[in-house]
Design a protein around this motif. Structure first.
Motif, short mmCIF file in Angstrom:
data_model
loop_
_atom_site.label_atom_id
_atom_site.label_comp_id
_atom_site.label_asym_id
_atom_site.label_seq_id
_atom_site.Cartn_x
_atom_site.Cartn_y
_atom_site.Cartn_z
N LEU A 199 28.11 -0.72 -5.48
CA LEU A 199 28.61 0.65 -5.46
C LEU A 199 28.52 1.30 -6.84
O LEU A 199 28.67 0.64 -7.86
CB LEU A 199 30.07 0.67 -5.01
N SER A 200 28.31 2.60 -6.84
CA SER A 200 28.27 3.35 -8.10
C SER A 200 29.70 3.61 -8.57
O SER A 200 30.67 3.46 -7.82
CB SER A 200 27.55 4.68 -7.90
N PHE A 201 29.82 4.04 -9.82
CA PHE A 201 31.14 4.37 -10.38
C PHE A 201 31.82 5.45 -9.54
O PHE A 201 33.01 5.35 -9.22
CB PHE A 201 30.99 4.84 -11.83
N LYS A 202 31.06 6.47 -9.14
CA LYS A 202 31.62 7.57 -8.36
C LYS A 202 32.13 7.09 -7.00
O LYS A 202 33.20 7.50 -6.57
CB LYS A 202 30.58 8.68 -8.18
N GLN A 203 31.37 6.22 -6.35
CA GLN A 203 31.80 5.70 -5.05
C GLN A 203 33.10 4.91 -5.18
O GLN A 203 34.01 5.06 -4.36
CB GLN A 203 30.72 4.81 -4.44
N ILE A 204 33.18 4.07 -6.20
CA ILE A 204 34.39 3.28 -6.42
C ILE A 204 35.57 4.20 -6.71
O ILE A 204 36.66 4.04 -6.16
CB ILE A 204 34.19 2.28 -7.58
N LYS A 205 35.34 5.20 -7.56
CA LYS A 205 36.39 6.14 -7.92
C LYS A 205 36.89 6.89 -6.69
O LYS A 205 38.10 7.06 -6.50
CB LYS A 205 35.88 7.13 -8.97
N ASP A 206 35.98 7.34 -5.84
CA ASP A 206 36.35 8.05 -4.62
C ASP A 206 37.23 7.19 -3.71
O ASP A 206 38.22 7.67 -3.15
CB ASP A 206 35.12 8.54 -3.86
N VAL A 207 36.87 5.92 -3.56
CA VAL A 207 37.64 4.99 -2.72
C VAL A 207 39.04 4.80 -3.30
O VAL A 207 40.05 4.92 -2.59
CB VAL A 207 36.92 3.62 -2.60
N ILE A 208 39.13 4.52 -4.58
CA ILE A 208 40.41 4.26 -5.22
C ILE A 208 41.32 5.50 -5.16
O ILE A 208 42.50 5.40 -4.81
CB ILE A 208 40.22 3.81 -6.69
N LEU A 209 40.77 6.66 -5.48
CA LEU A 209 41.59 7.88 -5.48
C LEU A 209 42.02 8.28 -4.07
O LEU A 209 43.12 8.80 -3.89
CB LEU A 209 40.86 9.01 -6.18
N ALA A 210 41.18 8.04 -3.09
CA ALA A 210 41.54 8.35 -1.70
C ALA A 210 42.73 7.50 -1.27
O ALA A 210 43.67 8.00 -0.65
CB ALA A 210 40.36 8.11 -0.78
N ILE A 211 42.72 6.25 -1.65
CA ILE A 211 43.81 5.36 -1.29
C ILE A 211 45.06 5.67 -2.12
O ILE A 211 46.18 5.61 -1.63
CB ILE A 211 43.38 3.90 -1.42
N ALA A 212 44.88 6.04 -3.38
CA ALA A 212 46.02 6.38 -4.24
C ALA A 212 46.76 7.61 -3.73
O ALA A 212 47.97 7.73 -3.92
CB ALA A 212 45.54 6.62 -5.67
#
Length: 111
Positions: free
Chosen positions: A94-107
């Motif tokens: 996964l790219s940085f943006k994809q990881i960030k999107d997943v983490i922020l969505a869950i947060a």
């Protein structure tokens, strides 16, 4: 750097056991398994588990650095829980943006 920034990913063995015992929320998206537990200290922390079967050391370290960066930059330590993130093989690509999107969505979800 404040006290929280130096200790965002440091846990004792007893604290790790307590975290797993008190898990309140579970999510799994794109090979990233996220467990959340009420925080133990005055600030939230992140425990990242990257098994050897997910990839070589360079790949595992890269994803750990990305997760810590996202956690710190978005001040997720201010939330009311500690995070346990378990990385599986699909997450390594996964790219940085994809990881960030997943983490922020869950947060942004309620615990």
């Amino acid at each position: 750097m404040n006290k929280a920034s130096k200790n965002l990913s440091k846990f004792t063995k007893k604290e790790v056991q307590q975290l797993f015992k008190n898990i309140k929320k579970k999510n799994q998206i794109l090979g990233i398994k996220i467990l959340r537990s009420p925080r133990i200290l005055d600030f939230g922390r992140i425990l990242i588990i990257t098994p050897k079967k997910t990839g070589n050391a360079a790949k595992r370290n890269l994803i750990r650095r990305r997760l810590k960066s996202i956690f710190y930059e978005n001040k997720l330590y201010d939330l009311e829980y500690d995070w346990i993130i378990i990385i599986e093989k699909p997450a390594i690509g996964l790219s940085f943006k994809q990881i960030k999107d997943v983490i922020l969505a869950i947060a942004n979800e309620e615990i």
